[in-house]
Design a protein around this motif. Structure first.
Motif, mmCIF file in Angstrom:
data_model
loop_
_atom_site.group_PDB
_atom_site.id
_atom_site.type_symbol
_atom_site.label_atom_id
_atom_site.label_comp_id
_atom_site.label_asym_id
_atom_site.label_seq_id
_atom_site.Cartn_x
_atom_site.Cartn_y
_atom_site.Cartn_z
ATOM 1 N N GLY A 30 1.074 -1.230 -0.012
ATOM 2 C CA GLY A 30 -0.627 0.331 0.358
ATOM 3 C C GLY A 30 0.651 1.491 -0.205
ATOM 4 N N TYR A 31 1.708 1.472 0.291
ATOM 5 C CA TYR A 31 2.696 2.536 0.250
ATOM 6 C C TYR A 31 3.232 2.726 -1.193
ATOM 7 N N GLU A 32 3.376 1.650 -1.815
ATOM 8 C CA GLU A 32 3.253 2.625 -3.638
ATOM 9 C C GLU A 32 2.361 1.189 -4.159
ATOM 10 N N GLY A 33 1.458 1.736 -4.671
ATOM 11 C CA GLY A 33 0.639 0.847 -5.084
ATOM 12 C C GLY A 33 0.851 0.830 -6.504
ATOM 13 N N GLU A 34 1.466 1.224 -7.124
ATOM 14 C CA GLU A 34 1.828 1.253 -8.852
ATOM 15 C C GLU A 34 2.485 -0.522 -8.777
ATOM 16 N N GLN A 35 3.018 -0.222 -7.717
ATOM 17 C CA GLN A 35 4.404 -1.558 -7.558
ATOM 18 C C GLN A 35 4.041 -2.947 -8.622
ATOM 19 N N CYS A 36 5.080 -3.031 -9.962
ATOM 20 C CA CYS A 36 4.957 -4.540 -10.604
ATOM 21 C C CYS A 36 5.715 -5.586 -10.202
ATOM 22 N N ILE A 37 6.360 -5.014 -10.135
ATOM 23 C CA ILE A 37 7.691 -5.792 -9.691
ATOM 24 C C ILE A 37 8.612 -5.790 -8.175
ATOM 25 N N ARG A 38 8.325 -6.060 -7.644
ATOM 26 C CA ARG A 38 10.030 -5.968 -6.048
ATOM 27 C C ARG A 38 10.721 -6.963 -6.684
#
Length: 442
Positions: free
Chosen positions: A288-296
């Motif tokens: 939720g801190y960066e909802g746009e993330q697709c990859i970690r």
């Protein structure tokens, strides 16, 4: 140093303060790729589209076939991710099947790494490592001279193989006949190399570009999400951990720091609780801190599990608990058990070629599914009538709607990034399948 007990500590989870940078790189979409050259460049990370390969010859089309339905899968992501201090250009490719009948089954998501020996960079790397080794040896000799002078402060005898122990003073007063001149030459060589690397950076990247297109390749017959999107990276920032009231007599350990980044969160253990799914709660909170993330992306780091399923149980096993005392006088406090990430060989299968240990590299996040849903999946116009008929029949068998249902896909790569064949000989072009563990949506 332990904080004062009288200090006002906040119990709020959303404490006001500067954010901390973790060791994780987040992949986010960044607009469509329209340049023909960049579409053919393996160094351009992307979401969807057709792959751009590093190899001199294209890998077999079977690499993207689903192990369930045997049909070609769409490319989900391609990532440019060379290992540090490695002479190999490197890219990671992940394919996924969207057929309903293939969901929740092993083999519907596959990952491969492509390697290509970069001769020019290998030469630079060798020179860099040699220079670093020489500098370390020079420092070691200076330290030896300092230790010798401390042992006998009245001795001014210096070995001919030892640099001037008063080199600092010589530098200050401009004595170029001592080791100061060597240091200056080392600095000049570093500056020259830096300038050379800057002027030839574009030329170096050309080694990662495919000189031929996919126009005559069987890969053009595979379906693809078009148009592809740029996959950009950004560091992950989290709010600081909330402070809690603590006695001044309790020792407080400092946060773990690596490369100037706080990584203490990565080693935060999981409570072994049967109440709510704390794993899923923690997953949604962190994402939720960066909802746009697709990859970690966190090479040799700790994955972020999606839910408390069998995969979580294997990666974060239940710890051995202390036994409770059976006699009344033996009063003992048993603290809640914690789960800690493990990547032992018993949990992750080793590399099939070099038998090396596998380490976590990256994971696909749920938002990637949302992004791909907004991109049209287009089969190639070069598909034969029989291939089209097979694809239609497979879709009808699985239902009228297609879609991926995973919560996260974790990719574990060979720690050695091996480039040897089955006979142990080094290869310049490498194509290897990596281990994928999928946690499906709840």
């Amino acid at each position: 140093m332990a904080p004062s007990a009288e200090e006002d500590w906040s119990d709020s989870d959303e404490e006001v303060g500067s954010e901390v940078e973790t060791s994780v790189l987040l992949g986010v979409p960044d607009g469509p790729i329209t340049s023909v050259n960049e579409l053919a460049d393996a160094a351009v990370s992307r979401i969807g589209g057709h792959p751009a390969f590093l190899l001199a010859n294209d890998p077999p089309i079977s690499s993207c076939q689903c192990k369930i339905c045997s049909l070609p899968m769409e490319l989900l992501v391609q990532m440019w991710c060379p290992f540090e201090n490695s002479p190999m250009d490197r890219a990671l490719y992940v394919w996924g099947c969207a057929n309903p009948g293939c969901q929740r089954k092993d083999g519907s998501v596959r990952a491969w790494r492509g390697l290509r020996y970069n001769e020019k960079y290998a030469a630079k790397l060798e020179a860099k490592l040699a220079r670093k080794s020489a500098q370390e040896e020079a420092k070691r000799q200076v330290e030896q001279a300092k230790q010798a002078s401390k042992a006998n402060p009245f001795s001014l005898k210096v070995s001919s193989n030892t640099k001037n122990p008063f080199g600092l003073g010589a530098q200050i007063f401009g004595d170029t006949s001592s080791g100061a001149n060597d240091m200056k030459n080392d600095q000049l060589s570093e500056d020259e190399e830096s300038e050379a690397e800057s002027s030839t950076s574009e030329q170096s990247l050309l080694t990662a570009m495919t000189n031929t297109t996919l126009s005559e390749s069987p890969w053009t017959a595979a379906p693809a999400y078009l148009p592809p999107l740029y996959l950009s990276t950004a560091s992950e920032y989290l709010p600081p951990q909330p402070k809690t009231k603590i006695s001044s007599s309790v020792e407080v350990s400092e946060p773990s720091v690596e490369g100037g980044r706080d990584i203490s969160w990565a080693f935060e253990p999981y409570e072994n609780s049967l109440e709510v799914d704390q794993v899923f709660e923690r997953f949604t909170k962190r994402v939720g801190y960066e909802g746009e993330q697709c990859i970690r992306y966190d090479l040799n780091g700790t994955p972020l599990p999606f839910s408390s399923d069998k995969i979580f149980e294997s990666l974060f096993p239940t710890p051995v608990s202390d036994s409770l005392p059976v006699t009344e006088p033996d009063f003992k406090i048993v603290l809640p058990q914690k789960r800690i990430y493990t990547s032992s060989d018993g949990v992750l299968s080793p590399c099939k070629i070099c038998k090396g240990k596998r380490i976590f590299e990256c994971q696909l996040m749920p938002n990637l599914i949302n992004i791909l849903r907004n991109i049209e999946s287009r089969p190639s116009k070069t598909l034969s009538d029989e291939d089209r008929r097979t694809a239609v029949q497979q879709t009808l068998k699985g239902g009228s709607e297609k879609g991926m249902e995973w919560g996260t896909c974790m990719i574990f790569s060979c720690k050695n990034d091996c480039r040897v064949d089955e006979e142990g000989k080094e290869e310049n072009d490498v194509w290897r399948e990596e281990l994928v563990l999928v946690q499906w949506d709840v």
